[in-house]
Structure formats: C-alpha cells, structure tokens
Write a protein that holds these residues in place. Structure first.
Motif, PDB file in Angstrom:
ATOM      1  N   GLY A 201       0.849  -1.180   0.000  1.00  0.00           N
ATOM      2  CA  GLY A 201       0.000   0.000   0.000  1.00  0.00           C
ATOM      3  C   GLY A 201       0.888   1.233   0.000  1.00  0.00           C
ATOM      4  O   GLY A 201       2.021   1.184   0.469  1.00  0.00           O
ATOM      5  N   GLY A 202       0.362   2.319  -0.522  1.00  0.00           N
ATOM      6  CA  GLY A 202       1.163   3.539  -0.525  1.00  0.00           C
ATOM      7  C   GLY A 202       0.827   4.409   0.677  1.00  0.00           C
ATOM      8  O   GLY A 202      -0.306   4.433   1.127  1.00  0.00           O
ATOM      9  N   ILE A 203       1.846   5.071   1.200  1.00  0.00           N
ATOM     10  CA  ILE A 203       1.584   6.010   2.291  1.00  0.00           C
ATOM     11  C   ILE A 203       2.229   7.348   1.934  1.00  0.00           C
ATOM     12  O   ILE A 203       3.337   7.397   1.388  1.00  0.00           O
ATOM     13  CB  ILE A 203       2.100   5.453   3.632  1.00  0.00           C
ATOM     14  N   ILE A 204       1.492   8.405   2.232  1.00  0.00           N
ATOM     15  CA  ILE A 204       1.982   9.740   1.902  1.00  0.00           C
ATOM     16  C   ILE A 204       3.181  10.084   2.776  1.00  0.00           C
ATOM     17  O   ILE A 204       3.159   9.858   3.979  1.00  0.00           O
ATOM     18  CB  ILE A 204       0.892  10.785   2.176  1.00  0.00           C
ATOM     19  N   ALA A 205       4.193  10.630   2.167  1.00  0.00           N
ATOM     20  CA  ALA A 205       5.367  11.033   2.951  1.00  0.00           C
ATOM     21  C   ALA A 205       6.148  12.093   2.178  1.00  0.00           C
ATOM     22  O   ALA A 205       5.879  12.346   0.991  1.00  0.00           O
ATOM     23  CB  ALA A 205       6.252   9.820   3.231  1.00  0.00           C
ATOM     24  N   ARG A 206       7.068  12.726   2.868  1.00  0.00           N
ATOM     25  CA  ARG A 206       7.945  13.696   2.196  1.00  0.00           C
ATOM     26  C   ARG A 206       9.364  13.503   2.721  1.00  0.00           C
ATOM     27  O   ARG A 206       9.588  13.498   3.925  1.00  0.00           O
ATOM     28  CB  ARG A 206       7.462  15.117   2.456  1.00  0.00           C
ATOM     29  N   PHE A 207      10.276  13.339   1.805  1.00  0.00           N
ATOM     30  CA  PHE A 207      11.680  13.238   2.193  1.00  0.00           C
ATOM     31  C   PHE A 207      12.342  14.601   2.022  1.00  0.00           C
ATOM     32  O   PHE A 207      11.829  15.483   1.320  1.00  0.00           O
ATOM     33  CB  PHE A 207      12.407  12.194   1.333  1.00  0.00           C
ATOM     34  N   GLU A 208      13.472  14.717   2.639  1.00  0.00           N
ATOM     35  CA  GLU A 208      14.228  15.972   2.575  1.00  0.00           C
ATOM     36  C   GLU A 208      14.442  16.379   1.117  1.00  0.00           C
ATOM     37  O   GLU A 208      14.756  15.546   0.263  1.00  0.00           O
ATOM     38  CB  GLU A 208      15.589  15.771   3.265  1.00  0.00           C
ATOM     39  N   GLY A 209      14.226  17.656   0.855  1.00  0.00           N
ATOM     40  CA  GLY A 209      14.489  18.155  -0.496  1.00  0.00           C
ATOM     41  C   GLY A 209      13.279  18.087  -1.408  1.00  0.00           C
ATOM     42  O   GLY A 209      13.302  18.606  -2.515  1.00  0.00           O
TER      43      GLY A 209
ATOM     44  N   ILE B 216      21.766   8.546   4.525  1.00  0.00           N
ATOM     45  CA  ILE B 216      21.683   8.380   5.980  1.00  0.00           C
ATOM     46  C   ILE B 216      21.536   9.743   6.656  1.00  0.00           C
ATOM     47  O   ILE B 216      22.280  10.676   6.357  1.00  0.00           O
ATOM     48  CB  ILE B 216      22.949   7.683   6.524  1.00  0.00           C
ATOM     49  N   GLY B 217      20.554   9.822   7.548  1.00  0.00           N
ATOM     50  CA  GLY B 217      20.374  11.054   8.302  1.00  0.00           C
ATOM     51  C   GLY B 217      19.481  12.070   7.632  1.00  0.00           C
ATOM     52  O   GLY B 217      19.133  13.092   8.218  1.00  0.00           O
ATOM     53  N   LYS B 218      19.028  11.789   6.417  1.00  0.00           N
ATOM     54  CA  LYS B 218      18.121  12.723   5.747  1.00  0.00           C
ATOM     55  C   LYS B 218      16.767  12.703   6.453  1.00  0.00           C
ATOM     56  O   LYS B 218      16.341  11.663   6.978  1.00  0.00           O
ATOM     57  CB  LYS B 218      17.936  12.306   4.277  1.00  0.00           C
ATOM     58  N   SER B 219      16.069  13.824   6.431  1.00  0.00           N
ATOM     59  CA  SER B 219      14.815  13.885   7.170  1.00  0.00           C
ATOM     60  C   SER B 219      13.698  13.203   6.380  1.00  0.00           C
ATOM     61  O   SER B 219      13.723  13.139   5.150  1.00  0.00           O
ATOM     62  CB  SER B 219      14.439  15.336   7.460  1.00  0.00           C
ATOM     63  N   TYR B 220      12.717  12.700   7.120  1.00  0.00           N
ATOM     64  CA  TYR B 220      11.645  11.909   6.530  1.00  0.00           C
ATOM     65  C   TYR B 220      10.370  12.230   7.285  1.00  0.00           C
ATOM     66  O   TYR B 220      10.314  12.109   8.505  1.00  0.00           O
ATOM     67  CB  TYR B 220      12.008  10.418   6.646  1.00  0.00           C
ATOM     68  N   ASP B 221       9.348  12.705   6.578  1.00  0.00           N
ATOM     69  CA  ASP B 221       8.116  13.149   7.225  1.00  0.00           C
ATOM     70  C   ASP B 221       6.992  12.181   6.883  1.00  0.00           C
ATOM     71  O   ASP B 221       6.400  12.235   5.799  1.00  0.00           O
ATOM     72  CB  ASP B 221       7.791  14.570   6.743  1.00  0.00           C
ATOM     73  N   PHE B 222       6.693  11.292   7.802  1.00  0.00           N
ATOM     74  CA  PHE B 222       5.648  10.285   7.595  1.00  0.00           C
ATOM     75  C   PHE B 222       4.287  10.967   7.635  1.00  0.00           C
ATOM     76  O   PHE B 222       3.961  11.659   8.581  1.00  0.00           O
ATOM     77  CB  PHE B 222       5.750   9.237   8.699  1.00  0.00           C
ATOM     78  N   GLY B 223       3.508  10.813   6.570  1.00  0.00           N
ATOM     79  CA  GLY B 223       2.209  11.459   6.510  1.00  0.00           C
ATOM     80  C   GLY B 223       2.284  12.835   5.871  1.00  0.00           C
ATOM     81  O   GLY B 223       1.275  13.398   5.479  1.00  0.00           O
ATOM     82  N   GLY B 224       3.490  13.369   5.767  1.00  0.00           N
ATOM     83  CA  GLY B 224       3.677  14.658   5.104  1.00  0.00           C
ATOM     84  C   GLY B 224       2.973  15.804   5.798  1.00  0.00           C
ATOM     85  O   GLY B 224       2.657  16.820   5.184  1.00  0.00           O
ATOM     86  N   ASP B 225       2.718  15.640   7.101  1.00  0.00           N
ATOM     87  CA  ASP B 225       1.921  16.645   7.786  1.00  0.00           C
ATOM     88  C   ASP B 225       2.731  17.424   8.826  1.00  0.00           C
ATOM     89  O   ASP B 225       2.165  18.098   9.670  1.00  0.00           O
ATOM     90  CB  ASP B 225       0.720  15.973   8.454  1.00  0.00           C
TER      91      ASP B 225
END
Lengths: 876, 112
Positions: free
Chosen positions: A587-595, A655-664
């Motif tokens: 399943g896909g989940i909304i997220a946003r990685f650094e950059g 490694i160490g890059k930020s990761y925003d689960f849910g993009g919120d």
C-alpha cells in the motif's frame, strides 16, 4: 432411489432409437438386469454393462428409422452411401485410424478450449440484471482508465446522494476473522463487512431470513449454506443463533444464503452488517478507513437504474474526488485520481490492481482461441490430405459408379457423407475422452469445467456444428477431386493423376510450422517461469513459516514474549512480526523526504525489529532498527537503493536525511539505513521504491525463520508454543516461498495449457505425415523396386524418398522461426525481468519436430526399401 | 421369405418359453437359456430371436406385468402357438429319427 437408477441418458437414447413398439419392454428388461448386475458386480460394471447392452439393441430390425421410412430412392441411396462409407473405413484400417485419431485429438482440444473460454466469459453473470451492476474503480485522470479495484468507504454514499440513477450501492470490506461457536473455531478469510443493500446488487436465494432486513442492524451476520453446514451440521433453524468473532464480538445470524457461484470474481462466506464496524475492536477499521475518501480499503458496487446511460454517469463521476476534498488534501494525496465505472461482467477478464483472487486473462483466451481453431484445422487437413492422396485407390469405384449412371453430385454427396461420418465418430471419441479426463483437467488447471450441464449445452451444440462444418469442408476438396475423374481414363489405366500434390505439401508444411511455433512457445514460457523462480531475489524466503494473526489484536502487546520463547528453541533462528510478507501487495503512504517540495505516496510497510535479519536483507549503508533506541519505534525509516537513487542520493548520503511520515509535519523522522534492492513481488514487475518503518498498528503476520534441516519438527515445536500462549487462537501457517511462488501460478497454468495443445498439434501433425508417407511409399513401390532391381542400396532409396520431405521441413523451419520470435517478444514484454536469451530456444525447438518427422519418414522408407522387388514386379 | 425351420438357438429359446409358461419374457428367457446351456447370451440376442420367432408364427405375445424394479415398464410375455408346438415336435422327431440311424455298434463300441 433416484441415485440407484441406471444412467438416464442411456435410457433416453434407447427410447429414441428403438422402435416405439419395443422400446418399453427393452428398457424394462435392461433395467431389471441392471439391478442384478449392480448387486453382483458393483455399480461401475453395472453401468458399463447397461450401456454396452443398450448399444447392442441398435440393430436394424428394431430401429425406428428403417422401419418407418418410406423406401424412396433417396433413402436407399443414403443407406448405400452409409454402408459403402463403413466398408471403406473398415477396409483401410490404418488410414481410417489415422484419420479418426487425428480428428479426435483436434476435436478434443477444440472442445476443451471452447468450454474453457465459455467458462471464463460466464463470470458474474448469474446475478439478476448483472448488466446494470458496475464496480467503482480508481484510475489516474491523465490516463483516463480505471486501474485500482479498491476504493474509499466514503465515496459510495455521497455519489449515491448526488447523482441520480444509482439505484443502490454496496461496499465490501474484507476482514479475515476468527469465527467460533462453542469449541469450534475457524479462521475465515472470506469474511466481509457490507451494506444492507448488498442483496439488491447481488442476487441470492435466502434459505432462511429476509434479504431486505438481514443486514440492517449492527452485529448481524449472513452466512452461506456451506458454512452453516460446517458449523451447525444443518442449514435449518439457524437464524437467531450467535457466532463469536475474534473471541470478543457476538454476532447474530440473520440469514442463510446459497453459496456464491464458482464463476464469481470473488467469494464470500460471511457477510456482516457495515453497521457493526463502529463497535469493532480494530481501530483503523472503525476510524479513518470508514470515513475517508483516500484510505482505500473497500470494493464498491453500484446497481444503476434501467434508464441510466452508464457511459454518461461514468463521465459525471470522474472528478468527484476533487470536489469532495479540500484542495490541500487533494494536493496532499497528490496522485490526481479519478473515478470510473467498470461493468461487473468484465471484472474477471479485465482485472485491476488489488483483486482478491487471481482472475482470468484476455490475452490467454485469445491465444487459446487461435490454438483451438488451428488444432481443429490441422485435424481436418489430415483428413483432406489422406483422402485426396488415397483417391487413386477409389478411382475404380468412382469409374464404375459413373458408368452405371451416377451423377457427379451424387458422388460428391457420397464422399461428403463419408467425411461427416468420420467426423462424427471422432466427435464421439473426443467427447468420451473429455468425459473421462475432465476431473484431471480440472484438478491440474484448477478449473471447474463440466460437460453435461445446461450452461455447456450451447458449447456442445457449437462444437457439434463446428465439427460438422469441419467434416463438410474437409470432405469437399477430395470429393470434388475424386468425382471429377473420367471413367474412360480410369479404366484405360491412366490413373497416376498427380493432382493435388502441391496442396498436400502445403498442408504438411503448415502442420510442421504450427507444431514448431507451439513447441518453441511452450519452451519459452517454461524457461521464463524457471528463470523467474531461479533468480536470486535478494530476500530469503526459504524455511520461513508465516502465521497470520487474523484479528488477534492481543498479539501486538504480547509478541515480544512469543518471540523470546520461540528464539530460545534451537529450531528457530529468528522471529519477527510485520504487515506484509514477500508476494503481498504494497500500500502507498503519503510522505515527504528531505528536499521534496510536495508530498508523494511511497510504498511503505510496517515492520518490527529483526525484520531484516529474518528475511536476510542486506544493508548498504547505515544500520538496522535497534530495539534499544526508543526513537526507532516511531520516527525512523530504512529505504531501499532504488528509492535512494530516485531521490538523487548515494546510499551513504541518504543516511540522516529527514523523513516526514504522513507529510503533515507532525512526525519528523530520519533515514537510518539503505538496503540493497530485493524483489518483494514477482519478477513480472520491476523493483519499486520501498520504505520500512516500525508501525505496530499494521502488524498482522508473524514470520519465523526455522533453523536446521527438519522443518516439520520445527513447525511442531512452534505450534506447541503458540498453543501455550494463545489457546483461543487456532494455529494456522503457510510457508513464505509457497506464498511467493503463487504469483507465477497463472504463467504455469498457461504454460501447461499451451504444452498440452502443442503436444496435440505435434501428434496430429505426425499422424498426418505418417499417413502421407505411408500412401506415398505405397504408390512408389514399383519405382522403388525397379531402383532396387537396378542396384540401388537402401541408403540410396532412403535419400530418394525423404528428399521431398526434407525440403518441406526446411521451409517450415524458415517460416516458424520468425513467427516464434514474434510471439516470444510480445509475450515477454509483460515481464519486467526477462530471461537472458531465447534465440537458442527458437533455433532449437523446431528440431524436436524435425526429429519426430525424420523418424517417421525413415522408418517407413526403410520398410519400403526392404521390399523384395520380385514380389511387387511379378505382376508386370 | 423367412424359413419355417428352427435354428439351434431358436429352438433353445422356444424350449425356454415352454418351460417358463406364463412368465416368459426377455430377462427370464435369457436366464433360463443360460442356466441350461451354461452359455452367456446378451439380452439383445434373446430379444431379436423372440421377435423373429413371433414373426415366423411360432410365438405370440402380449404386454403385461409391470414392476417397480422395471421403472413401471411393462413386459412382453411370450407364449408358444400351436404352430410353434408343431415345429418343436418336428424338430424333436427329426433328431430321434436321425439318432436311430446311427449304427449301434459304431456308437457303443466307441470306435470313433
């Protein structure tokens, strides 16, 4: 009593062909004997004896046709044609056998394929007004095509409110549960929550209960007859009884329905009212899954009003998703999805992403359809070919008939009757073989075909008509050739008419080429499946047993204890709990990685500690989840190499890059590791980006890696521990690799089908060749003998005889190679990973056919070459 | 034209009908013939022989005797006609006449 009776159809047959004056006593007598046989010899032999004795009654003296027919000249001639045909068949036993066997095989394949195709096309059409039922599906707006079968729960009610023309809707949420009553417990995969209007959309017979009221109340449940029988041993007086779900909910049975037909695109055994969801113990189910337009967990079906144009409605709802969400949310979802309507009857052959079970395949059907026609044509050609080749033998008969006043039309009739007779005999044989082999076919190809049912009646009629047509067409050519002989020429001895030779060559050529193409296709399919199975996946699925938790929500809090107990045993190497096992759908989940400036959906799966160890995944950079670091439990992600590349990072950079689960911006996280790429799904699809996070609320599968050689022993030990810790939850498991390889079932099935039919084609082709060579060498016997008398050796004669066939074989190889290559390229296109090189297959496969052909030609030629010239030339 | 002489099998069937009296129909005749001769015969053979004998005038038939076992279907019950009796007698006499002509010595001496 009914069951004890002799086969009905035989009785009907006797009544039909026997003279009405006698049929009653004959059937009565036979029936009496039948019961005697049955008590003495058992039912099987009684049936056979019954049929055999019934057949013996087909004598002319009591046949209704001959007694009642007016003895007009036409009838007499027909009778004569019939007898002559039978005599000719009996006289040329070898060629008749070749003809009949070839045609039977052709018709056998044809019948099977016709039944198979008809079955595949019959899916979901048993519901009343099924043409008004549509499934709501999702698809990208820019591609304008439905692609995903699963939709959000909130969609149907709003669409129903806003758009006129939707008569009723029903949603299905699959929710495998533990069903128990007293000490009986069953995990039920076919457990669904659904709307009370479900029986307006799908037709069901209620054995008990009322269709309109059954699913209105919370905690009500409708079950199928087979499940009622399983639990209660009866399907009566069940309404009002209670079943316990997941050891904690009590649902009341409000209806018992007949079982879902086998030719349905999905099956249910338990239907719980959707009104029960608000009190269900699973939190995601009762919260966002029930209210969201974007969490897709439901299958949605509409029944439209009769006067509605579905195309128009389909257009209208296209962008409904857009209006139903605030712009931010829509952007957040970010995939620009539209809504589409898919007709119910098209689902099985046009499956989308997220179907519950393996569906059919349109391309497979068209390929099979082509093969069916090809096989039938091959069989018919054999007949045409052999009869034409043999025509010289019959020329004296034709000459005599003509001299005695037979018109050309009459002769044509005779030969056509002959060919139709052969076809009908072959059809009889083919149908009998189908009858005998159908259980094996069904179990091997996992299908539910049957011949003697109302549904297949049109197919049988179709096959009958096709075989009659084949008989007519196949008999036409020889009929015209033979009947055109001039009597004077025949009796003067100018009989070596070489007419038809080039046509015959063409037929043999076509047979060879088709056999070659089919055989190389088979090899290619098998090789591709073998390639996919043998490719290193990068994830180790061997010796891993999977225990689905099936709604056992206590697992999440008690798993650590189970894990500890399991890992203490020498039989267990590692245990972990996760959302998915290899082969499952992501399943896909909304997220946003650094950059990234926008949210995106990423394939994400919830795992726990030791997931990577259990499945043997390798790290390229960073570290695995660590149980001693608290932040790992919520805010950390491990990604695969493909994702790192997509984001433009090397493994070390990631490694160490930020990761925003849910993009919120609520749960800020970090990437802690990058894994080497691995195939989570079959090699049909490419490796996609993967995010692993620790998400306890998603867990529903325990994976245990067993150590050491004795798997059965390990399973037994695990079972003991499981039963000690969860006595109320039955122990059920599967192996991860079995589950994964299920993805190749369709290809294997297809390969098996093509293999059977190419074998048939090869046998038909060699029968044809056998017949032709047989007749040819017989015609050339005098030539061979003269050659021998003049000093030619066996090898010399062999060369002369096989020269012609070698030419044909060479040309058919030349034709088959490019066509096989074309098939291979098209078929392999669907696979993301293809076997390295298939050139050698395409080049080598034809030689299987060549081998068979050469053996046939050489054996027959050597036989002919061994003839003593004196015996043949004596007459000259 | 159909002959009026009796074939061997025809004679056996006639005898069986004679033994069975009121209960002579397809199955019972078949069983009777099998019992006495020890030879297997099929129902259709028996049936066609009986019908042939009827056409020759040696037998007559009527319908009757439906049972549950037969699915309620009637039997065709045969009876020997006087012509049948006559021809059976003829066949028997023919045989004994011919027996009488075999020289006693040859037979009893076992020289053959």
């Amino acid at each position: 009593m009914k069951k004890d009776e002799p086969p009905k159809w035989i009785t009907r047959l006797i009544e039909w062909y026997c003279h009405p004056d006698y049929s009653k006593e004959i059937v009565g007598d036979l029936q009496e004997l039948f019961f005697k046989w049955k008590s003495e010899k058992g039912p099987l032999r009684a049936n056979i004896l019954y049929a055999f004795n019934a057949l013996l009654f087909a004598r002319t003296y009591n046949s209704r046709f001959l007694q009642n027919s007016s003895r007009s000249n036409h009838v007499m001639m027909l009778r004569n044609y019939f007898f002559v045909s039978v005599r000719v068949l009996m006289k040329n036993k070898v060629t008749s056998a070749i003809n009949i066997l070839g045609l039977s095989l052709g018709l056998l394949g044809f019948t099977y394929i016709a039944m198979f195709i008809a079955r595949e096309q019959s899916f979901d059409q048993h519901h009343q007004d099924h043409e008004d039922v549509y499934r709501l599906v999702l698809g990208p707006l820019d591609q304008n095509i439905g692609k995903y079968a699963i939709t959000g729960a909130a969609m149907a009610p709003s669409l129903h409110r806003e758009y006129p023309g939707i008569r009723s809707f029903t949603r299905f949420r699959r929710f495998p549960s533990l069903v128990s009553r007293d000490d009986q417990m069953f995990y039920e995969n076919e457990f669904y929550f659904t709307d009370s209007s479900v029986f307006d959309v799908f037709t069901h017979k209620f054995l008990e209960g009322d269709a309109k009221e059954a699913l209105k109340e919370p905690n009500s449940l409708v079950i199928t007859e087979s499940r009622a029988l399983r639990i209660f041993g009866s399907s009566k007086n069940i309404v009002g009884k209670t079943l316990t779900i997941d050891n904690q909910l009590n649902y009341v049975i409000t209806g018992v329905i007949d079982d879902v037909e086998d030719n349905s695109h999905f099956k249910y055994h338990y239907l719980a009212s959707i009104a029960s969801i608000p009190t269900h113990h699973n939190e995601p189910l009762r919260t966002y899954q029930m209210t969201s337009w974007y969490a897709h967990y439901f299958y949605t079906f509409f029944r439209l009003e009769k006067n509605v144009d579905p195309m128009q409605l389909d257009q209208q709802i296209r962008s409904a998703a857009k209006y139903h969400s605030d712009p931010d949310n829509y952007e957040l979802y970010g995939t620009n999805m539209g809504l589409f309507l898919q007709p119910l009857s098209e689902i099985h052959l046009d499956p989308l992403w997220g179907e519950i079970k393996q569906q059919g395949n349109k391309d497979t059907l068209s390929i099979l359809g082509i093969i069916a026609i090809v096989i039938l044509v091959l069989g018919t050609f054999n007949y045409t070919n052999l009869t034409t080749a043999q025509s010289i033998k019959r020329s004296k008969e034709v000459g005599l008939r003509k001299t005695l006043g037979a018109a050309k039309a009459q002769l044509i009739h005779q030969f056509i009757i002959e060919s139709v007779l052969i076809t009908l005999v072959s059809l009889g044989i083919a149908i009998s073989i189908v009858q005998l082999t159908i259980p094996y076919f069904n179990s091997h190809f996992n299908s539910q075909l049957a011949i003697w049912t109302i549904e297949t009646l049109p197919i049988l009629v179709f096959v009958f008509v096709c075989s009659l047509a084949a008989g007519l067409i196949g008999g036409m050519y020889p009929a015209f050739i033979i009947s055109s002989y001039k009597p004077t020429a025949i009796f003067r001895g100018i009989e070596k008419s070489r007419k038809g030779i080039s046509f015959r060559k063409l037929i043999v050529l076509a047979q060879f080429a088709i056999s070659m193409i089919l055989i190389s296709s088979t090899v290619i399919i098998y090789q591709q499946v073998a390639f996919m199975k043998n490719t290193e996946l990068g994830i180790d699925t061997e010796q891993i047993m999977v225990i689905p938790t099936n709604g056992n929500s206590s697992i999440n809090s008690t798993f650590e204890l189970l894990k500890e107990r399991l890992e203490q045993m020498p039989e267990v190497a590692q245990a972990t709990i996760a959302e998915l096992t290899p082969g499952d759908l992501f399943g896909g989940i909304i997220a946003r990685f650094e950059g990234m400036d926008k949210n995106r959906s990423f394939p994400t799966t919830g795992v726990s500690f030791d997931y990577m160890k259990t499945f043997g995944l390798k790290l390229l950079a960073g570290r695995d989840f660590d149980v001693t670091i608290t932040s790992d439990s919520t805010e950390r992600a491990i990604i695969n190499e493909t994702l790192a590349k997509q984001l433009g990072w090397t493994p070390d950079e990631a490694i160490g890059k930020s990761y925003d689960f849910g993009g919120d911006n609520v749960t800020p996280g970090r990437v802690i590791g990058v894994m080497e790429d691995y195939h989570f799904n079959s090699l049909k699809s490419p490796i996609f980006p993967i995010v692993l996070t620790i998400r306890p609320d998603f867990f529903d599968k325990i994976s245990i890696r067993l150590a050491g050689g004795n798997v059965a022993d390990g399973v037994e030990k695990v079972k003991e521990i499981w039963q000690g810790q969860y006595p109320n939850w039955p122990f059920e498991y599967y192996f991860a690799d079995d589950h994964f390889y299920k993805e190749y079932e369709a290809e294997q099935k297809f390969g098996g089908l093509i293999f059977s039919f190419s074998l048939m084609a090869l046998v038909i082709g060699s029968f044809g060749l056998l017949g032709i060579v047989l007749i040819d060498t017989r015609h050339r016997l005098k030539e061979i003998c003269i050659r021998k008398a003049l000093g030619a050796g066996i090898s010399n004669i062999l060369k002369v005889l096989s020269k012609e066939y070698l030419k044909i074989i060479t040309v058919s190889i030349a034709i088959s190679i490019p066509l096989s290559a074309l098939f291979a390229r098209n078929w392999l296109q669907d696979f993301a990973y293809q076997m390295k090189s298939y050139t050698w297959i395409i080049l080598c496969a034809p030689f299987i056919v060549v081998l068979v052909a050469l053996v046939t030609v050489i054996v027959l030629s050597v036989n002919a070459a061994k003839v003593n010239p004196v015996e043949i030339l004596r007459d000259e | 034209m159909k002959g009026t002489s009796l074939g061997e099998f025809e004679e056996l069937c006639l005898l069986a009908v004679g033994i069975l009296q009121e209960d002579a129909y397809g199955v019972s005749v078949k069983e009777e013939v099998e019992k006495h001769t020890g030879r297997k015969s099929t129902l259709s053979t028996i049936h066609s022989t009986l019908i042939r004998l009827e056409k020759k005038g040696f037998l007559e038939s009527r319908m009757g005797g439906a049972t549950e076992l037969r699915g309620g279907r009637t039997k065709r019950i045969f009876r020997i006609t006087s012509l049948g009796k006559k021809s059976m007698n003829e066949a028997r006499e023919l045989r004994s006449r011919m027996w009488d002509h075999i020289p006693k010595i040859l037979w009893e001496g076992g020289a053959v």
